[in-house]
Design a protein around this motif. Sequence first.
Motif, PDB file in Angstrom:
ATOM      1  N   HIS A 180      43.541  -6.509 -10.315  1.00 50.56           N
ATOM      2  CA  HIS A 180      43.589  -7.973 -10.305  1.00 50.56           C
ATOM      3  C   HIS A 180      42.186  -8.586 -10.216  1.00 50.56           C
ATOM      4  O   HIS A 180      41.977  -9.592  -9.533  1.00 50.56           O
ATOM      5  CB  HIS A 180      44.446  -8.488  -9.131  1.00 50.56           C
ATOM      6  N   PHE A 181      41.222  -7.975 -10.904  1.00 49.75           N
ATOM      7  CA  PHE A 181      39.841  -8.461 -10.794  1.00 49.75           C
ATOM      8  C   PHE A 181      39.722  -9.921 -11.219  1.00 49.75           C
ATOM      9  O   PHE A 181      39.005 -10.701 -10.581  1.00 49.75           O
ATOM     10  CB  PHE A 181      38.885  -7.605 -11.630  1.00 49.75           C
ATOM     11  N   GLY A 182      40.409 -10.316 -12.272  1.00 48.63           N
ATOM     12  CA  GLY A 182      40.321 -11.689 -12.747  1.00 48.63           C
ATOM     13  C   GLY A 182      40.734 -12.708 -11.698  1.00 48.63           C
ATOM     14  O   GLY A 182      40.069 -13.727 -11.512  1.00 48.63           O
ATOM     15  N   ILE A 183      41.812 -12.409 -10.985  1.00 53.63           N
ATOM     16  CA  ILE A 183      42.281 -13.315  -9.918  1.00 53.63           C
ATOM     17  C   ILE A 183      41.264 -13.366  -8.786  1.00 53.63           C
ATOM     18  O   ILE A 183      40.919 -14.443  -8.283  1.00 53.63           O
ATOM     19  CB  ILE A 183      43.652 -12.852  -9.378  1.00 53.63           C
ATOM     20  N   LYS A 184      40.765 -12.193  -8.400  1.00 55.91           N
ATOM     21  CA  LYS A 184      39.778 -12.133  -7.317  1.00 55.91           C
ATOM     22  C   LYS A 184      38.499 -12.870  -7.699  1.00 55.91           C
ATOM     23  O   LYS A 184      37.916 -13.597  -6.887  1.00 55.91           O
ATOM     24  CB  LYS A 184      39.479 -10.682  -6.966  1.00 55.91           C
ATOM     25  N   ALA A 185      38.040 -12.660  -8.935  1.00 55.61           N
ATOM     26  CA  ALA A 185      36.820 -13.330  -9.388  1.00 55.61           C
ATOM     27  C   ALA A 185      37.002 -14.847  -9.388  1.00 55.61           C
ATOM     28  O   ALA A 185      36.085 -15.599  -9.022  1.00 55.61           O
ATOM     29  CB  ALA A 185      36.446 -12.835 -10.789  1.00 55.61           C
ATOM     30  N   PHE A 186      38.199 -15.332  -9.791  1.00 60.12           N
ATOM     31  CA  PHE A 186      38.476 -16.769  -9.771  1.00 60.12           C
ATOM     32  C   PHE A 186      38.438 -17.298  -8.347  1.00 60.12           C
ATOM     33  O   PHE A 186      37.878 -18.375  -8.080  1.00 60.12           O
ATOM     34  CB  PHE A 186      39.839 -17.039 -10.404  1.00 60.12           C
ATOM     35  N   CYS A 187      39.029 -16.559  -7.414  1.00 60.44           N
ATOM     36  CA  CYS A 187      39.045 -16.975  -6.002  1.00 60.44           C
ATOM     37  C   CYS A 187      37.641 -17.025  -5.410  1.00 60.44           C
ATOM     38  O   CYS A 187      37.376 -17.787  -4.481  1.00 60.44           O
ATOM     39  CB  CYS A 187      39.913 -16.026  -5.179  1.00 60.44           C
ATOM     40  N   SER A 188      36.742 -16.220  -5.963  1.00 68.99           N
ATOM     41  CA  SER A 188      35.364 -16.211  -5.486  1.00 68.99           C
ATOM     42  C   SER A 188      34.515 -17.244  -6.204  1.00 68.99           C
ATOM     43  O   SER A 188      33.912 -18.118  -5.576  1.00 68.99           O
ATOM     44  CB  SER A 188      34.750 -14.817  -5.674  1.00 68.99           C
ATOM     45  N   SER A 189      34.457 -17.153  -7.520  1.00 73.21           N
ATOM     46  CA  SER A 189      33.517 -17.982  -8.282  1.00 73.21           C
ATOM     47  C   SER A 189      33.935 -19.442  -8.409  1.00 73.21           C
ATOM     48  O   SER A 189      33.082 -20.320  -8.547  1.00 73.21           O
ATOM     49  CB  SER A 189      33.321 -17.378  -9.683  1.00 73.21           C
ATOM     50  N   LYS A 190      35.224 -19.718  -8.343  1.00 71.83           N
ATOM     51  CA  LYS A 190      35.690 -21.094  -8.509  1.00 71.83           C
ATOM     52  C   LYS A 190      36.152 -21.741  -7.204  1.00 71.83           C
ATOM     53  O   LYS A 190      35.868 -22.911  -6.931  1.00 71.83           O
ATOM     54  CB  LYS A 190      36.841 -21.140  -9.521  1.00 71.83           C
ATOM     55  N   LEU A 191      36.870 -20.964  -6.386  1.00 68.70           N
ATOM     56  CA  LEU A 191      37.467 -21.537  -5.172  1.00 68.70           C
ATOM     57  C   LEU A 191      36.693 -21.218  -3.904  1.00 68.70           C
ATOM     58  O   LEU A 191      36.903 -21.869  -2.870  1.00 68.70           O
ATOM     59  CB  LEU A 191      38.912 -21.031  -5.030  1.00 68.70           C
TER      60      LEU A 191
END
Length: 355
Positions: free
Chosen positions: A158-169
């Motif tokens: 789930h790297f994409g979800i994790k990256a979104f939670c980091s870089s965007k949220l």
Amino acid sequence: MKKRIYICHTYYHVYISFLKEFALPKEEQGHADMMLSKMSTNFEDLKSRLEQVGYFERVIEFDEKRDTEFPELARYKTPSANFVKALWNRMIFTRKYAALEAAYVPVDFKEYDDIYVFCDSDPIGYYLNQNKIPYHALEDGLNCLSHYDSARYDNKGHFGIKAFCSSKLNLIFIQNGYGKYCIDMEVNDISLIPCPCPKYVEVPRKSLTERLTKEEKNILLHAFVRDMDGLYEKMRHGEHSDNKILILTDPLCDLETRRRIFADIIGKYGQDAQVYIKPHPRDELDYHKYFGEYIIIDPTVPMEMLNFMDVTFEKVYAVLTVIDAISFAKEKIRLGEDFMDLYEVPAVHRQNEHL
């Protein structure tokens, strides 16, 4: 005048900080601070030597703390097969870790216009992102992401979800360009990285070294070499040898396996040669004890300093260290992952192959 700070975790980081400062216009130089994290490297007397050189305005020590220093965080690192629960725990961990680290941060980052962070995977990355402080990241070592993309390896699944939670949220933190408050990340060669992040900016290290003046090289030598006469004497020791080789060590495996690795390298490549050994700064093996018959170079001297001395080796050998920046050897041999397969489980050192 813009104020800068470099947050360094290794001798190599300090070296690159000098190179970046030297590349600035003269009128912009001399307005930067240096912060030395004591978490993973024993810098010994480097602080005093940097202060004597006087190139940086302030040299500050940072008593950075690993998460294991805070027992209250352990409960949030317990593995869970439930992705939502694991993500929730990580969100709490990220917030609490940054808050606990705050007591050990020795500067007010609001005083700086530009903050440069090597290895933002360390606690400072959590602190800066949770406190909404923009910074520039820099690769930990030369082309290191081409062999070990720690951001993707540490966040498999789930790297994409994790990256979104980091870089965007900014709910969790992922290093190497995926932090929300990471402005950009300097790397030597983007083409070598299997999955580059959009924030990567290519700044070839060769361009920084080729422009160095004689004066700047002398500054580097005085900053990093605590015993110049002793180092030159070691270099002269084998000056009449037709086959001088240098072996660069790595903090690999356990100490006994490490001793066997370098004994095997010397046994295979050191026959009829004048052998020099340059231990890695974080290598705790006692090379004077086990390899005292060879010439041991001070571990605190970055290998790049030999580029600025009148010395030439026939060959330099390394296991996993990237040696592209070396110009003092006629031949450079990186033994690499195939060699390491003989000493440990391949998955340990073939991280990018297991993303």
